[in-house]
Design a protein around this motif. Structure first.
Motif, PDB file in Angstrom:
ATOM      1  N   VAL A 159       4.578 -85.415 -38.233  1.00 35.74           N
ATOM      2  CA  VAL A 159       4.823 -84.025 -38.609  1.00 35.74           C
ATOM      3  C   VAL A 159       4.002 -83.711 -39.854  1.00 35.74           C
ATOM      4  N   ILE A 160       3.168 -82.656 -39.769  1.00 36.49           N
ATOM      5  CA  ILE A 160       2.256 -82.295 -40.849  1.00 36.49           C
ATOM      6  C   ILE A 160       2.733 -81.017 -41.522  1.00 36.49           C
ATOM      7  N   LEU A 161       2.770 -81.027 -42.846  1.00 40.80           N
ATOM      8  CA  LEU A 161       3.138 -79.865 -43.644  1.00 40.80           C
ATOM      9  C   LEU A 161       1.895 -79.382 -44.385  1.00 40.80           C
ATOM     10  N   LEU A 162       1.529 -78.121 -44.172  1.00 47.46           N
ATOM     11  CA  LEU A 162       0.364 -77.528 -44.826  1.00 47.46           C
ATOM     12  C   LEU A 162       0.850 -76.790 -46.072  1.00 47.46           C
ATOM     13  N   GLU A 163       0.783 -77.453 -47.235  1.00 50.55           N
ATOM     14  CA  GLU A 163       1.313 -76.882 -48.473  1.00 50.55           C
ATOM     15  C   GLU A 163       0.573 -75.618 -48.917  1.00 50.55           C
ATOM     16  N   GLN A 164      -0.727 -75.552 -48.650  1.00 54.17           N
ATOM     17  CA  GLN A 164      -1.527 -74.407 -49.091  1.00 54.17           C
ATOM     18  C   GLN A 164      -2.155 -73.671 -47.912  1.00 54.17           C
ATOM     19  N   GLY A 165      -1.515 -73.760 -46.750  1.00 53.85           N
ATOM     20  CA  GLY A 165      -2.041 -73.083 -45.572  1.00 53.85           C
ATOM     21  C   GLY A 165      -3.245 -73.794 -45.002  1.00 53.85           C
ATOM     22  N   GLY A 166      -3.950 -73.127 -44.119  1.00 50.20           N
ATOM     23  CA  GLY A 166      -5.122 -73.715 -43.498  1.00 50.20           C
ATOM     24  C   GLY A 166      -5.858 -72.685 -42.667  1.00 50.20           C
ATOM     25  N   ILE A 167      -6.970 -73.084 -42.099  1.00 48.20           N
ATOM     26  CA  ILE A 167      -7.795 -72.217 -41.267  1.00 48.20           C
ATOM     27  C   ILE A 167      -7.909 -72.873 -39.894  1.00 48.20           C
ATOM     28  N   ILE A 168      -7.596 -72.097 -38.859  1.00 48.15           N
ATOM     29  CA  ILE A 168      -7.713 -72.578 -37.486  1.00 48.15           C
ATOM     30  C   ILE A 168      -8.909 -71.901 -36.837  1.00 48.15           C
ATOM     31  N   GLN A 169      -9.737 -72.696 -36.195  1.00 48.34           N
ATOM     32  CA  GLN A 169     -10.887 -72.172 -35.465  1.00 48.34           C
ATOM     33  C   GLN A 169     -10.764 -72.625 -34.018  1.00 48.34           C
TER      34      GLN A 169
ATOM     35  N   LYS B 206      -8.471 -76.829 -40.611  1.00 48.69           N
ATOM     36  CA  LYS B 206      -8.886 -77.336 -41.923  1.00 48.69           C
ATOM     37  C   LYS B 206      -7.877 -76.845 -42.944  1.00 48.69           C
ATOM     38  N   THR B 207      -7.509 -77.734 -43.866  1.00 50.34           N
ATOM     39  CA  THR B 207      -6.566 -77.372 -44.908  1.00 50.34           C
ATOM     40  C   THR B 207      -6.968 -78.054 -46.221  1.00 50.34           C
ATOM     41  N   PRO B 208      -6.744 -77.388 -47.362  1.00 47.21           N
ATOM     42  CA  PRO B 208      -7.130 -77.983 -48.643  1.00 47.21           C
ATOM     43  C   PRO B 208      -6.135 -79.017 -49.173  1.00 47.21           C
ATOM     44  N   ASN B 209      -4.915 -79.049 -48.602  1.00 44.79           N
ATOM     45  CA  ASN B 209      -3.887 -79.965 -49.080  1.00 44.79           C
ATOM     46  C   ASN B 209      -2.811 -80.061 -48.008  1.00 44.79           C
ATOM     47  N   ALA B 210      -2.346 -81.257 -47.707  1.00 45.66           N
ATOM     48  CA  ALA B 210      -1.319 -81.414 -46.676  1.00 45.66           C
ATOM     49  C   ALA B 210      -0.580 -82.728 -46.877  1.00 45.66           C
ATOM     50  N   SER B 211       0.546 -82.860 -46.169  1.00 48.90           N
ATOM     51  CA  SER B 211       1.278 -84.121 -46.143  1.00 48.90           C
ATOM     52  C   SER B 211       1.732 -84.375 -44.707  1.00 48.90           C
ATOM     53  N   MET B 212       2.038 -85.638 -44.410  1.00 47.41           N
ATOM     54  CA  MET B 212       2.441 -86.013 -43.064  1.00 47.41           C
ATOM     55  C   MET B 212       3.472 -87.121 -43.156  1.00 47.41           C
ATOM     56  N   ASP B 213       4.550 -87.028 -42.362  1.00 45.60           N
ATOM     57  CA  ASP B 213       5.507 -88.125 -42.331  1.00 45.60           C
ATOM     58  C   ASP B 213       5.072 -89.123 -41.262  1.00 45.60           C
TER      59      ASP B 213
ATOM     60  N   PHE C 247      -2.637 -85.739 -48.268  1.00 49.21           N
ATOM     61  CA  PHE C 247      -4.074 -85.510 -48.233  1.00 49.21           C
ATOM     62  C   PHE C 247      -4.405 -84.551 -49.378  1.00 49.21           C
ATOM     63  N   PRO C 248      -4.503 -85.054 -50.624  1.00 52.28           N
ATOM     64  CA  PRO C 248      -4.683 -84.166 -51.775  1.00 52.28           C
ATOM     65  C   PRO C 248      -6.031 -83.444 -51.805  1.00 52.28           C
ATOM     66  N   GLU C 249      -7.012 -83.945 -51.085  1.00 58.94           N
ATOM     67  CA  GLU C 249      -8.322 -83.294 -51.019  1.00 58.94           C
ATOM     68  C   GLU C 249      -8.534 -82.609 -49.668  1.00 58.94           C
ATOM     69  N   GLY C 250      -7.432 -82.396 -48.953  1.00 55.81           N
ATOM     70  CA  GLY C 250      -7.485 -81.714 -47.674  1.00 55.81           C
ATOM     71  C   GLY C 250      -7.810 -82.634 -46.514  1.00 55.81           C
ATOM     72  N   PHE C 251      -7.762 -82.055 -45.326  1.00 58.77           N
ATOM     73  CA  PHE C 251      -8.148 -82.795 -44.135  1.00 58.77           C
ATOM     74  C   PHE C 251      -8.543 -81.816 -43.034  1.00 58.77           C
ATOM     75  N   THR C 252      -9.193 -82.357 -42.023  1.00 55.31           N
ATOM     76  CA  THR C 252      -9.569 -81.608 -40.832  1.00 55.31           C
ATOM     77  C   THR C 252      -9.003 -82.360 -39.639  1.00 55.31           C
ATOM     78  N   ILE C 253      -8.328 -81.629 -38.770  1.00 51.63           N
ATOM     79  CA  ILE C 253      -7.832 -82.216 -37.525  1.00 51.63           C
ATOM     80  C   ILE C 253      -8.362 -81.357 -36.390  1.00 51.63           C
ATOM     81  N   TYR C 254      -8.862 -81.996 -35.330  1.00 54.05           N
ATOM     82  CA  TYR C 254      -9.486 -81.228 -34.250  1.00 54.05           C
ATOM     83  C   TYR C 254      -9.416 -81.976 -32.928  1.00 54.05           C
ATOM     84  N   ASP C 255      -9.580 -81.204 -31.869  1.00 56.73           N
ATOM     85  CA  ASP C 255      -9.761 -81.766 -30.534  1.00 56.73           C
ATOM     86  C   ASP C 255     -10.807 -80.903 -29.835  1.00 56.73           C
ATOM     87  N   ASP C 256     -10.845 -80.911 -28.525  1.00 55.41           N
ATOM     88  CA  ASP C 256     -11.882 -80.131 -27.836  1.00 55.41           C
ATOM     89  C   ASP C 256     -11.550 -78.639 -27.753  1.00 55.41           C
ATOM     90  N   GLU C 257     -10.350 -78.221 -28.186  1.00 56.46           N
ATOM     91  CA  GLU C 257      -9.964 -76.814 -28.111  1.00 56.46           C
ATOM     92  C   GLU C 257      -9.986 -76.091 -29.450  1.00 56.46           C
TER      93      GLU C 257
END
Length: 185
Positions: free
Chosen positions: A167-177, A156-163, A142-152
């Motif tokens: 399994v998701i790897l956050l290369e540049q970290g992320g913000i959890i709300q 949000k992360t600016p860059n990530a990969s997933m196998d 996800f070179p332009e980032g992605f958002t993953i969410y549920d009801d809890e």
């Protein structure tokens, strides 16, 4: 021998119908690799309303493509629905606004991604402007980032990969709300 125009049209229609049925019967047994190889050998093609299913390692993949065109080395799609029913009991669903497959690179890119990852215990929603896929290592990025969410909560992360196992790897970290207040003890 005298043929009328009506008989000639009916004969042409019947012959065309027989050829269509023959190819349809053959195509129902196509595997994805054969379909891809066939598309690669055509100089240019436009196809509409493509639906196919395939079982891979016990998981059932169902793909719908309303519009596909191929020119040279690139296959472009307008709208793409991918559903993966996991043998372990969950389901993945992805929708993309448009995408491209690059034969030489053995890679694909999907724009305007929305998805749902249902694990059986929890349902996650996923959004991203772009999803890239590499066939050689079967990874998603996800070179332009992605958002993953549920009801809890929302991540949000600016860059990530997933196998392929999720399994998701956050290369540049992320913000959890946290969206749901924590219970007081």
């Amino acid at each position: 021998m005298k043929f009328s125009l009506t008989k000639l049209i009916l004969a042409s229609f019947f012959l065309g119908f027989v050829v269509l049925v023959r190819f349809a019967m053959r195509d129902m047994n196509l595997n994805i690799d054969f379909l891809r190889e066939s598309l690669e050998n055509l100089p240019g093609i436009v196809m509409e309303n493509i639906n196919f299913s395939r079982e891979i390692s016990g998981d059932m993949w169902r793909i719908k493509i309303p519009y596909l065109d191929r020119e040279d080395d690139i296959i472009n799609v307008k709208s793409l629905d991918i559903r993966r029913e996991l043998k372990s009991g969950g389901e993945w669903y992805f929708f993309g606004r448009e995408g491209s497959y690059y034969h030489e690179k053995k890679a694909a890119s999907l724009l305007g991604l929305f998805g749902t990852l249902d694990t059986g215990q929890r349902v996650w929603n996923l959004e991203s402007p772009r999803l890239n896929w590499q066939e050689k290592n079967n990874t998603f990025s996800f070179p332009e980032g992605f958002t993953i969410y549920d009801d809890e909560f929302m991540l949000k992360t600016p860059n990530a990969s997933m196998d392929e196992s999720g399994v998701i790897l956050l290369e540049q970290g992320g913000i959890i709300q946290w969206l749901k207040p924590l219970e007081m003890y």
